[in-house]
Each structure stands twice: as C-alpha cells, then as structure tokens.
Design an enzyme around this catalytic site. Structure first.
Site: not given
Length: 164
Positions: A38, A34-36
């Site tokens: 990803t 759930k990371c930018g």
C-alpha cells in the site's frame, strides 16, 4: 485493439471510456488499502506529479481478490488514498482482476503481457501495466517493483510520438 476500447467506472461511480486517455502514457495498477505494498501509493503519486504535464497518468483500480485487502467501499477507499497518500491520480471502482468476473480491461492486460512462467493471471495487489500513447500494453511489473523504478521506462515512452 487497445486499452482505449474499454470503459470503467470511476471511484465516484461514473462510467467513462478510457478513450479519454488516448495519446497518454498510462500506468494501470490494481491497488489495495490494507496490503504490504500500500505505501506504493506515495511513489505512484510522485510519478503522476512528475510526468502528468508530459502526457502521463496513473490509473488505480482497487481490488479485493487478494486476502480481502481492499474491503472498503469506494468512498472509503477514495478518502483513505487522499488523506494518507495525497492521491490525485484517477481512481476507479473496485474490480476483479482474475476469474470469471474479471473486468474486461484486466483480461486484456493479462493476455497482452503474461506474468511469471507465462501465467495469465495477476499475481497480487500492485501489479503494474505500462501502456504507450497508442494504447498498447508494453510491459507488466511485479507487485514488488517500486513505482520509482519505472521512471526510465515512462520517460522512454513519453519521448515517442503516437503512431495514430
């Protein structure tokens, strides 16, 4: 000392020795779903597919230390990676990469290649560590570095024969 001295649990929960990757060029990455960053899973998978037959592997280590961006359980992480990005490279159980409970592999990786300003911490998700065929950490890449930008460095290491 080399990365081959360490053990880690696979995403399925089996403890393995990284010695099984001896003579393999490795890209070790702390990941999050759930990371930018990803979407980098897609390029990591691309690198894996391009170079795996030449003695290269990506090793993904999910980490929830950065703003809780990997909250799921291992089974959820595995399913997410496979369904959304077609990940087939080895994934491992969630680890801490910084702090008192940091996995020993990441303590080693950090010491071998200090980050920005010589800091001995992992800055964020998708920090990448390139390891040669002898298990020596060659370079650290920032989370913002696109995996595809590592192709030349990977190719250079693939051309070198192991010393051992």
């Amino acid at each position: 000392m080399s990365v081959y001295k360490f053990k880690a649990k696979t995403i399925e929960g089996e403890e393995i020795s990284l010695k099984q990757y001896e003579r393999t060029v490795l890209l070790i990455v702390n990941t999050a779903s759930k990371c930018g960053f990803t979407p980098q899973y897609k390029e990591l998978q691309g690198l894996f597919e391009t170079y795996k037959d030449q003695g290269f592997s990506v090793l993904g280590f999910p980490c929830n230390q950065f703003m809780g961006q990997e909250p799921g359980k291992e089974a959820d992480i595995k399913t997410f990676c496979e369904l959304n990005y077609g990940v087939t490279f080895p994934m491992f159980a969630k680890v801490d990469v910084n702090g008192v409970y940091a996995h020993p592999l990441f303590v080693y990786l950090r010491k071998q290649t200090p980050g920005v300003l010589g800091l001995n911490t992992v800055k964020w998700n998708f920090t990448k560590f390139l390891v040669d065929r002898d298990g020596k950490v060659v370079k650290r890449y920032a989370p913002t570095t696109k995996p595809s930008d590592l192709a030349k460095d990977i190719e250079t290491l693939l051309q070198k024969k192991p010393v051992k």
